[in-house]
Write an enzyme that holds these catalytic residues in place. Structure first.
Site, PDB file in Angstrom:
ATOM      1  N   SER A  53      53.596   4.135 -10.570  1.00 16.05           N
ATOM      2  CA  SER A  53      54.249   4.902  -9.496  1.00 16.05           C
ATOM      3  C   SER A  53      55.756   4.702  -9.453  1.00 16.05           C
ATOM      4  O   SER A  53      56.474   5.507  -8.868  1.00 16.05           O
ATOM      5  CB  SER A  53      53.646   4.518  -8.137  1.00 16.05           C
ATOM      6  OG  SER A  53      52.263   4.730  -8.126  1.00 16.05           O
ATOM      7  N   ASN A  54      56.240   3.603 -10.046  1.00 19.66           N
ATOM      8  CA  ASN A  54      57.666   3.273 -10.009  1.00 19.66           C
ATOM      9  C   ASN A  54      58.197   3.306  -8.580  1.00 19.66           C
ATOM     10  O   ASN A  54      59.238   3.888  -8.298  1.00 19.66           O
ATOM     11  CB  ASN A  54      58.479   4.231 -10.893  1.00 19.66           C
ATOM     12  CG  ASN A  54      59.868   3.692 -11.199  1.00 19.66           C
ATOM     13  OD1 ASN A  54      60.092   2.485 -11.171  1.00 19.66           O
ATOM     14  ND2 ASN A  54      60.810   4.574 -11.479  1.00 19.66           N
ATOM     15  N   ARG A  96      45.001  28.312 -12.148  1.00 19.05           N
ATOM     16  CA  ARG A  96      43.990  27.271 -12.278  1.00 19.05           C
ATOM     17  C   ARG A  96      44.597  25.945 -11.788  1.00 19.05           C
ATOM     18  O   ARG A  96      45.808  25.800 -11.702  1.00 19.05           O
ATOM     19  CB  ARG A  96      43.579  27.090 -13.745  1.00 19.05           C
ATOM     20  CG  ARG A  96      42.965  28.316 -14.387  1.00 19.05           C
ATOM     21  CD  ARG A  96      41.520  28.506 -13.962  1.00 19.05           C
ATOM     22  NE  ARG A  96      40.861  29.518 -14.766  1.00 19.05           N
ATOM     23  CZ  ARG A  96      40.918  30.834 -14.545  1.00 19.05           C
ATOM     24  NH1 ARG A  96      41.648  31.285 -13.527  1.00 19.05           N
ATOM     25  NH2 ARG A  96      40.285  31.673 -15.326  1.00 19.05           N
ATOM     26  N   ARG A 128      60.515  10.944 -38.302  1.00 15.82           N
ATOM     27  CA  ARG A 128      61.368  11.987 -37.718  1.00 15.82           C
ATOM     28  C   ARG A 128      60.559  13.044 -36.977  1.00 15.82           C
ATOM     29  O   ARG A 128      61.082  13.740 -36.128  1.00 15.82           O
ATOM     30  CB  ARG A 128      62.160  12.706 -38.815  1.00 15.82           C
ATOM     31  CG  ARG A 128      63.340  11.948 -39.338  1.00 15.82           C
ATOM     32  CD  ARG A 128      64.297  12.897 -40.058  1.00 15.82           C
ATOM     33  NE  ARG A 128      65.348  12.163 -40.722  1.00 15.82           N
ATOM     34  CZ  ARG A 128      66.443  11.706 -40.119  1.00 15.82           C
ATOM     35  NH1 ARG A 128      66.602  11.914 -38.832  1.00 15.82           N
ATOM     36  NH2 ARG A 128      67.354  11.059 -40.807  1.00 15.82           N
ATOM     37  N   GLN A 156      49.520  11.404 -10.166  1.00 13.89           N
ATOM     38  CA  GLN A 156      49.454  10.206  -9.340  1.00 13.89           C
ATOM     39  C   GLN A 156      50.879   9.777  -8.990  1.00 13.89           C
ATOM     40  O   GLN A 156      51.835  10.477  -9.272  1.00 13.89           O
ATOM     41  CB  GLN A 156      48.690   9.105 -10.077  1.00 13.89           C
ATOM     42  CG  GLN A 156      47.212   9.423 -10.253  1.00 13.89           C
ATOM     43  CD  GLN A 156      46.418   8.251 -10.792  1.00 13.89           C
ATOM     44  OE1 GLN A 156      46.950   7.352 -11.434  1.00 13.89           O
ATOM     45  NE2 GLN A 156      45.125   8.255 -10.541  1.00 13.89           N
ATOM     46  N   ASP A 198      67.803   6.576 -35.626  1.00 12.40           N
ATOM     47  CA  ASP A 198      68.148   5.186 -35.942  1.00 12.40           C
ATOM     48  C   ASP A 198      68.726   4.428 -34.754  1.00 12.40           C
ATOM     49  O   ASP A 198      68.800   3.208 -34.780  1.00 12.40           O
ATOM     50  CB  ASP A 198      69.174   5.134 -37.083  1.00 12.40           C
ATOM     51  CG  ASP A 198      68.618   5.631 -38.395  1.00 12.40           C
ATOM     52  OD1 ASP A 198      67.387   5.632 -38.544  1.00 12.40           O
ATOM     53  OD2 ASP A 198      69.411   6.044 -39.260  1.00 12.40           O
ATOM     54  N   GLN A 231      46.711   6.158 -15.989  1.00 11.41           N
ATOM     55  CA  GLN A 231      46.829   4.700 -15.939  1.00 11.41           C
ATOM     56  C   GLN A 231      46.436   4.020 -17.240  1.00 11.41           C
ATOM     57  O   GLN A 231      46.844   2.903 -17.516  1.00 11.41           O
ATOM     58  CB  GLN A 231      45.937   4.140 -14.815  1.00 11.41           C
ATOM     59  CG  GLN A 231      46.479   4.362 -13.431  1.00 11.41           C
ATOM     60  CD  GLN A 231      45.653   3.657 -12.364  1.00 11.41           C
ATOM     61  OE1 GLN A 231      44.819   2.808 -12.678  1.00 11.41           O
ATOM     62  NE2 GLN A 231      45.860   4.009 -11.120  1.00 11.41           N
ATOM     63  N   GLY A 256      78.713  11.046 -38.083  1.00  9.46           N
ATOM     64  CA  GLY A 256      79.454  11.915 -39.004  1.00  9.46           C
ATOM     65  C   GLY A 256      79.715  13.281 -38.404  1.00  9.46           C
ATOM     66  O   GLY A 256      80.825  13.818 -38.491  1.00  9.46           O
TER      67      GLY A 256
END
Length: 777
Positions: A537-538, A666, A298, A580, A163, A675, A117
């Site tokens: 790790s992809n 730090r 939401r 990682q 949605d 993991q 909309g």
């Protein structure tokens, strides 16, 4: 009459951004990206508060934005610039006033973040623009000279909707965060449902779109789901009760039914949670409760995917504004699989409205087709894995296969969801799924242990509750088949494996490579093998996405949000966080994009003293300009293998030393927190979809001879998401052309281009703009 601002030189624009319609998590990330990318491109940026209401009312609701005005936006839910329903904008008089306010502010481009909309209203505004300006001149509200620089209005749409109800895109900003809220709630309900053997009917949002209901059912292992686009059969009451009864007889202690708020039957009679509850209570005599999640769906901080999606789409929206000509149709920024694309806004809105019309006309097949192809795939995956006794889907006996399932490498969120889906699909089709526990060492050393060996046929009741479990329920191991290739071949032959489904990371990829190369010597390996990449790790070649990486990102973001809150509370503090990811900087980079890191250090780029010098000088400058704003904490992310010399602790100490007490430093190492934990909804649903595809792929080789199988290079393949497609890649080709074996990652990593966006949005100085000696700009 007050003067209007002079237009910016060249193609530079004054870009306004507003959020409209229902709020959704991730909207703030999009606003931040639009503002900062606009400034980086030499444009000016304006936030229009309270949606179209702010555009109509103008004044203080149209505010020029600087970089620091959107600091901290990424992790905030809702929309910080507000949204409101605006009846005035729906009338031409309201749009006339909005046009005047834009011209007076000098704004000549709009980025609209909202639902269909809101985007329809935006396109109407653009089409009327010339007429509105002429009318303002005729009414003597503006002069011809004032409107001259603003003859054309560029508009770009971003879809913000929990949605996921916009056609032409796989995901809208906020939908996966909402799905995460639902899954978290259902996972909690699971415990009490099992304890009391209860049934729960859970209502989720979705008046015309069943995406949330469908994906929630898939992600939680629900027994039944009601969607607006795909109502159940005419005899749905008997069908639902039959499925639930069979599940109970198998030993299932709980029942979950998901109902979209717009659910109905084939005659468009509304199906309510109360209807379902009464049926379960009266017919099956189950103690049944109703839970309506409502606006909980939401709220909350956006998940990793929504932060990344909103950021990338916001950046693309600015590029689309600058690329636009007066003839360019209004675009909406979409995502297809893993690729950000531009689509014609009006076509997307028309297709979206056509879904509602198709439902109203009871043309449910057309309604499903008008949704993206991914939606139909997920629906089919759910239908084939939620009930395994479907005679119409069972293959002829000669096509039945004994399919081994094994996990290799480190654990990753979604491994169990993939295994559950594979087992369910195998049983539905008549195959025998066989779990090979504890990887290749478990297979070789413990296959004939008594009373229970590591090679076990799987039933539906064995895996039914695995969809939301982290880790690996059948055990995983990094060891490779080459550790004992003869014994591995012996086990393959002894247990008569006709195919193998491997789930894992780079070790799994290496294992498939070893099995392929051993085929000439060992006939047992002349079977079809499919690899589903699953690693935080992809870094598996052949795909841009690995199952488990999204779970890792969400765990890391939760950790970093807490760290950043601490840094902000202390105001002048920097945290260096170690991630990682092996020798791939994917996790560090995407987390940096999603958390708003000041800098990201990756193995691909490395770390040197000049880089550190520039970043420390940037920190000095940044803290010197800090006027006590909130959200002032800063994070630097460093991949664990970015440098052998400049460790996380060394970098933090260098920053502390160079700060001279003006700010603190730090370091933090989340370690294996990345993991563990419950798999994210994205990893769950993608694991199910890809696992079903893998078993379907293996089925293609049923009945073929070993010679035919070996002759087909696709008989050993890795499934992957590449750009806008899901593809299978032949292992031999992927090994030779796409694999960096030394660094254990793909040669070409698609995400590398995102590193520049991280730096741009963080304001990190470019090397060419800094002194090579001191690092100053």
């Amino acid at each position: 009459m007050p003067p209007t601002p002079a237009p910016l030189p060249g193609k530079k624009r004054r870009i306004g951004v507003l959020t409209s319609g229902g709020d959704s998590p991730g909207m703030n990330g999009a606003v931040r990206a639009v503002v900062r990318m606009s400034l980086d491109q030499g444009c000016e940026s304006f936030a229009i508060y309270e949606g179209y209401e702010g555009l109509v009312r103008g004044g203080d609701l149209i505010k020029k934005m600087g970089r620091d005005d959107v600091r901290g936006y990424l992790s905030e839910g809702g929309t910080l610039i507000g949204t409101a329903r605006c009846m005035a904008f729906m009338e031409r008089a309201g749009r006339l006033q909005a046009a005047r306010n834009m011209v007076m502010a000098g704004i000549d481009a709009l980025v609209i973040i909202g639902g269909d909309g809101s985007l329809t209203g935006a396109d109407t505004f653009r089409r009327e623009w010339s007429g509105l300006l002429s009318e303002l001149v005729d009414n003597k509200e503006l002069t011809a000279d004032q409107i001259k620089p603003f003859q054309h209005l560029n508009i770009v749409g971003l879809v913000g909707s929990i949605d996921n109800d916009m056609s032409s895109t796989d995901a809208t900003i906020g939908c996966y965060s909402s799905l995460a809220r639902i899954c978290e709630a259902v996972d909690c309900i699971d415990a009490t449902a099992s304890s009391h053997q209860r049934a729960f009917v859970i209502e989720v949002m979705g008046r015309h779109c069943g995406w949330l209901a469908q994906m929630a059912a898939l992600s939680t292992g629900a027994d039944f789901a009601f969607l607006p686009e795909k109502p159940p059969n005419q005899n749905w009451k008997e069908e639902m009760c039959g499925i639930i009864s069979r599940h109970r007889k198998m030993g299932k202690r709980k029942t979950i039914v998901i109902v979209a708020e717009g659910a109905h039957d084939l005659s468009l009679n509304k199906v309510t949670p109360t209807h379902v509850k009464d049926l379960l209570s009266n017919t099956l005599k189950l103690d049944t409760r109703i839970t309506t999640l409502g606006h909980v769906q939401r709220g909350g901080s956006p998940c990793a995917y929504d932060r990344m999606l909103s950021t990338l789409q916001g950046c693309e929206a600015v590029k689309a504004v600058l690329d636009a000509t007066p003839e360019t149709p209004t675009p909406v920024i979409c995502v297809i699989e893993n690729k950000i694309v531009r689509k014609p806004l009006i076509k997307a809105v028309e297709d979206t409205h056509a879904v509602a019309k198709a439902i109203e006309a009871k043309d449910f097949d057309r309604a499903m087709k008008l949704r993206d192809a991914e939606f139909a795939e997920y629906h089919n995956a759910y239908m084939t894995t939620t009930a395994t006794d479907q005679p119409e889907m069972r293959l002829p006996e000669e096509k039945h296969m004994r399919i081994g399932i094994i996990h290799v490498g480190a654990p990753a969120g979604g491994m169990n969801a993939a295994t559950r889906a594979a087992v369910a699909y195998c049983l539905t089709r008549g195959h025998t799924p066989i779990a090979l526990h504890n990887g290749f060492p478990g297979l070789c050393r413990h296959h004939d242990d008594k009373p229970l060996g590591s090679v076990r046929e799987m039933s539906w009741s064995d895996v039914e509750g695995w969809v939301s479990k982290g880790g690996s329920e059948i055990g995983t191991n990094r060891a490779l088949p080459s550790d004992d290739m003869p014994k591995t071949a012996f086990c393959f032959e002894k247990y008569k494996l006709d195919a193998l489904f491997i789930i894992g990371g780079f070790e799994a990829f290496t294992a498939v490579s070893e099995l392929r190369k051993a085929r000439p010597e060992y006939p047992a390996f002349r079977i079809p093998i499919a690899l589903l990449p699953a690693t935080i790790s992809n870094n598996v070649p052949g795909t841009e996405y690995s199952v488990g990486s999204d779970t890792c990102l969400n765990a890391l973001l939760e950790y970093c949000d807490a760290i950043k809150q601490s840094a902000s509370a202390s105001r002048r503090r920097v945290f260096v966080v170690e991630t990682q990811g092996g020798k791939s900087g994917y996790i560090a980079t995407i987390a940096g994009l999603s958390i708003g890191a000041l800098a990201v250090y990756t193995p691909e780029e490395g770390i040197n003293i000049r880089m550190l010098s520039r970043d420390i000088e940037h920190l000095r400058s940044s803290f010197a300009k800090d006027q006590g704003q909130s959200r002032a904490g800063k994070l630097i992310l460093r991949n664990e293998h970015a440098s052998d010399t400049y460790t996380t602790e060394v970098i933090a100490n260098m920053i502390r030393e160079e700060a001279k007490g003006r700010f603190e430093s730090r370091f933090a190492i989340p370690g294996h927190v990345q993991q563990g934990g419950t798999p994210s909804p994205m990893d769950r649903v993608r694991a199910v979809r890809l696992a079903v595809k893998c078993i379907t792929f293996l089925e293609e080789f049923a009945g073929k001879s070993k010679e035919e199988i070996v002759a087909d290079p696709m008989s050993m393949s890795v499934i992957g998401i590449k750009g806008a497609s899901v593809v299978f890649g032949a292992m031999e080709k992927v090994e030779k052309e796409e694999t960096n074996w030394k660094e254990r990652r793909p040669k070409d990593e698609s995400w590398l281009q995102l590193k520049k966006i991280v730096d741009t949005l963080s304001g990190r100085p470019k090397p060419e703009d800094c002194c090579q000696t001191c690092g100053k700009q």
